[in-house]
Every structure is written in C-alpha cells, then in structure tokens.
Design an enzyme around this catalytic site. Sequence first.
Site, PDB file in Angstrom:
ATOM      1  N   ASP A 113       0.891  -1.171   0.000  1.00 23.10           N
ATOM      2  CA  ASP A 113       0.000   0.000   0.000  1.00 23.10           C
ATOM      3  C   ASP A 113       0.922   1.210   0.000  1.00 23.10           C
ATOM      4  O   ASP A 113       1.647   1.443   0.962  1.00 23.10           O
ATOM      5  CB  ASP A 113      -0.868  -0.043   1.268  1.00 23.10           C
ATOM      6  CG  ASP A 113      -1.708   1.222   1.455  1.00 23.10           C
ATOM      7  OD1 ASP A 113      -1.495   2.211   0.710  1.00 23.10           O
ATOM      8  OD2 ASP A 113      -2.556   1.231   2.359  1.00 23.10           O
ATOM      9  N   TYR A 167       1.739  -0.119  14.967  1.00 25.56           N
ATOM     10  CA  TYR A 167       0.840  -0.192  13.817  1.00 25.56           C
ATOM     11  C   TYR A 167       1.301   0.728  12.688  1.00 25.56           C
ATOM     12  O   TYR A 167       1.501   1.907  12.894  1.00 25.56           O
ATOM     13  CB  TYR A 167      -0.591   0.190  14.214  1.00 25.56           C
ATOM     14  CG  TYR A 167      -1.499   0.258  13.010  1.00 25.56           C
ATOM     15  CD1 TYR A 167      -1.823  -0.899  12.322  1.00 25.56           C
ATOM     16  CD2 TYR A 167      -1.976   1.471  12.547  1.00 25.56           C
ATOM     17  CE1 TYR A 167      -2.620  -0.855  11.208  1.00 25.56           C
ATOM     18  CE2 TYR A 167      -2.780   1.526  11.433  1.00 25.56           C
ATOM     19  CZ  TYR A 167      -3.098   0.362  10.765  1.00 25.56           C
ATOM     20  OH  TYR A 167      -3.881   0.413   9.648  1.00 25.56           O
ATOM     21  N   LYS A 196      -2.300  -2.110   7.491  1.00 24.06           N
ATOM     22  CA  LYS A 196      -2.810  -3.475   7.549  1.00 24.06           C
ATOM     23  C   LYS A 196      -1.982  -4.360   6.621  1.00 24.06           C
ATOM     24  O   LYS A 196      -1.543  -3.943   5.572  1.00 24.06           O
ATOM     25  CB  LYS A 196      -4.269  -3.445   7.085  1.00 24.06           C
ATOM     26  CG  LYS A 196      -5.131  -4.541   7.614  1.00 24.06           C
ATOM     27  CD  LYS A 196      -5.327  -4.544   9.091  1.00 24.06           C
ATOM     28  CE  LYS A 196      -5.513  -5.987   9.509  1.00 24.06           C
ATOM     29  NZ  LYS A 196      -4.557  -6.375  10.507  1.00 24.06           N
TER      30      LYS A 196
HETATM   31  C1  F6R Z   1      -7.574  -0.467   7.999  1.00 20.47           C
HETATM   32  C2  F6R Z   1      -7.346   0.854   7.397  1.00 20.47           C
HETATM   33  C3  F6R Z   1      -8.263   1.948   7.748  1.00 20.47           C
HETATM   34  C4  F6R Z   1      -7.582   2.973   8.672  1.00 20.47           C
HETATM   35  C5  F6R Z   1      -8.557   4.089   9.108  1.00 20.47           C
HETATM   36  C6  F6R Z   1      -7.880   5.133   9.966  1.00 20.47           C
HETATM   37  O1  F6R Z   1      -6.655  -1.380   7.528  1.00 20.47           O
HETATM   38  O2  F6R Z   1      -6.435   1.053   6.638  1.00 20.47           O
HETATM   39  O3  F6R Z   1      -9.448   1.484   8.303  1.00 20.47           O
HETATM   40  O4  F6R Z   1      -7.076   2.302   9.801  1.00 20.47           O
HETATM   41  O5  F6R Z   1      -9.089   4.723   7.980  1.00 20.47           O
HETATM   42  O6  F6R Z   1      -6.781   5.610   9.278  1.00 20.47           O
HETATM   43  P1  F6R Z   1      -5.846   6.802   9.795  1.00 20.47           P
HETATM   44  O7  F6R Z   1      -5.360   6.406  11.168  1.00 20.47           O
HETATM   45  O8  F6R Z   1      -4.746   6.808   8.774  1.00 20.47           O
HETATM   46  O9  F6R Z   1      -6.668   8.035   9.804  1.00 20.47           O
HETATM   47 MG    MG Z   2      -3.874   2.332   3.349  1.00 21.42          MG
HETATM   48 MG    MG Z   3      -4.908  -2.021   2.312  1.00 19.95          MG
END
Ligand code: F6R
Ligand code: MG
Ligand code: MG
Length: 381
Positions: free
Chosen positions: A11, A228, A231
Amino acid sequence: MKLTLSVIKADIGGFVGHSTTHPEVVAKVREVAEAGKEKGTILDCSVITCGDDIAMVMTHTHGVDAERVHKLAWDAFIAGTEVAKSLKLYGAGQDLLSDAFSGNVKGMGPGVAEMEFEERKSEPVIVFFADKTAPSAWNLPLYEMFADPMNTAGLVIDPSMHDGFTFEVMDVYSGKAILLKTPAELYDLLVFIGATSRYVVRAVYRNSDGEIAAAASTQKLSLMAGRYVGKDDPVLIVRAQSGFPAVGEILEPFGRPWLVEGWMRGSHTGPLMPVSFAQAKPTRFDGPPRVIAAGYQICEGRLIGPNDLFDDPAFDVARERAAHLANFLRRQGIFEPHRLPPEEMEYTTLPKVLEKLKDRFKDVGEPEAKAPGSGEGEVHE
Ligand code: F6R
Ligand code: MG
Ligand code: MG
C-alpha cells in the site's frame, strides 16, 4: 526450465483515504515493471489492485527471494510513492518501512508470496488478493481447498490428489514453522490454523511428489514495525487442475462469507466479501474486507490474464450475505466481538486511559485472576 512466480504487494497511498489506489500511481508501478521486463529481470508482469493495495505478479527464472526481482518491486513502489506524494494521496509510501533497499523486501513492509515450479503442459494459477484483513484470512479457505473433501471432491475421486496435501504452518510470533500432513494429521493442523491470531498457513505441498500447490504472504506489518503501520493485506498463489484442486474447487470456499480480522482500523471482525476487480473498493466503515481472484494461464513464462474470476453472479449470494453480516456486526458498534479483543487491536488507547485512571482502581476484595492471553493456566491436560 524452472519458473518462479513472485507476487509482491504494498500500500503506497490511498485514493480517497484508505479506499482504493490512484490510476497514475498504478501506471507508474506498471511502467517500472515493464522496464524491468525489457531489461530481462523478469519474463512478465501483471499489476493488479485490491482496495488501497497494489500487487506485482511477476514471472522469472531467478528463484524465490531473488534480490534483483525484489529490488525491481521495491523500485516500482518507490517510484509509485513519488507519484502518490505529488498528489498528496493518503498515507503515501505507508508500507515502505525503510529508506534503503537491503537485498530482500521481506521485513521491509511489502507482502510477498512466491513459488518455484516446472511449468506444466498447461499451468493455470489463481492469485487471491485481499484488502482490510490479515494473512490468517487464508487459513479457512486453504483448509477447505486442500483438506476438506466436502469442498474438494478431487481429494476423494481423483487418483492424482487422493494422497492429500501437506501444510506449512507458521507461528507469526516466533517465526517458526511446522509441516503437517493431511489427512493423517488433519486434527493437529486444525488445532493450529483455527487459532488465526497466531498461526498462518505459509505454503501447501502435494504429498505424492512434494510439488508446491500454494504459497501465501505471511507478513504481519504490525509486528514488523513493532507498532501499527498499516494493515498486512495478504496475497495467496494457488496452482489449479491436473493433480491440484480444480479452479472451481479453489473458488468454492468463497461461495459463502466467513469472519476475518481487519476492517476499520485493523481492529474489527468482519465478513470477507469476494468481489470483482471493479468492486474491490472497501468504503463502508472502511470495508467490509474484500478479496479478488485473478486467474492466469502461464505460457512459457508469459502471464495470460488476469481473468476476473469473482465477476460471476454465482458469487452474488456470498456478497449479499456478507453485506447482511456487516449490518449485523455494525449493530455491535465498539463492543466485542465486533471490535477485536485488546491484544488483537491495531489501534488502542487502553494503555493511556489505564495509566490516566490507574489510581482510581480500588481493591474490592475479589480474588485476582490471570488476564486472558497471559499464557498461564491456559493449558488443560
Ligand atoms: C484499515 C485501514 C483503515 C484505517 C482508518 C484510519 O486497515 O487502513 O481502516 O485504519 O481509515 O486511518 P488513519 O489512522 O490513517 O486516519
Ligand atoms: Mg492504506
Ligand atoms: Mg490495504
């Protein structure tokens, strides 16, 4: 001639948020891959996407873990990241954990599934690619494809599959792996791979001749970085037909959804929805988790495809059921089991809140119990 099939994914920026990729980024990755093909680093490459992830499906003759092939993928993702940054896409370069390439992309962020084999007279393969979930999402379908005769009729009625398959299972915390042979060790296998938060299937081999049948990416980004960082949306390669499960037997587990970890903030349980390439856009509550199936025929190292295998109304019921399951789980909001237990969440404020309020916890005279997951008192003999 031994051929290697390498699938390397990352990603490197989302459009919009974490929902999909941007066409200019994908075009850049493809451009670098094509240049690698012209230079002879690889024989062929197909670039596919699922949600906010991009995968390079590559054929070559350099074996697994080949530095030049991993370097090509790394360079393509770095170039794609530049484009993502220029468009201020969300989380540009999020899976590239290091500034410099050091011989192999493993441990550097991208997910990798690779296998080496002698190309057969006809070589059908399927590359599964999922977003908003983790490598353990493959445990259940791999069990059904290669060890469950109720799914794969060939295990019972095809003499070339009747000896069964061996699973390589890895403990993601220790990095150790074990080979378990089915059907003889089926129940031992299920003890492990049913525990999806810890054990993942890395590869599957045919018992009769040791031929590789499947290979999965087993990176857990959260563990790699110690925090973290995104994903670990996984890929899986499965060989089909003539002594392996038929294409239809490989796709059959996806005929009804099951629950996987991931979804919003990598901290929820949700149904894995099999979708066409066009529908691989997880938007509702950043999901629900999606999986695509890209089919290829390999011809002298050339990738004939991809064929969008879930673009079939026979999977409409699975999609609809997944949407119903999503509704049902969303009713539960922030409560478990929709939200994952604390040790499985990728985002948590629990330590901070505990620290802030620790002096307000008073002894109320109840006996102390060991917290779940502490390991003690959990083995029942
Ligand atoms: C799960 C994912 C999304 C983000 C969520 C919060 O794998 O990629 O659900 O975790 O959109 O993202 P941030 O912390 O970047 O605002
Ligand atoms: Mg992403
Ligand atoms: Mg992804």
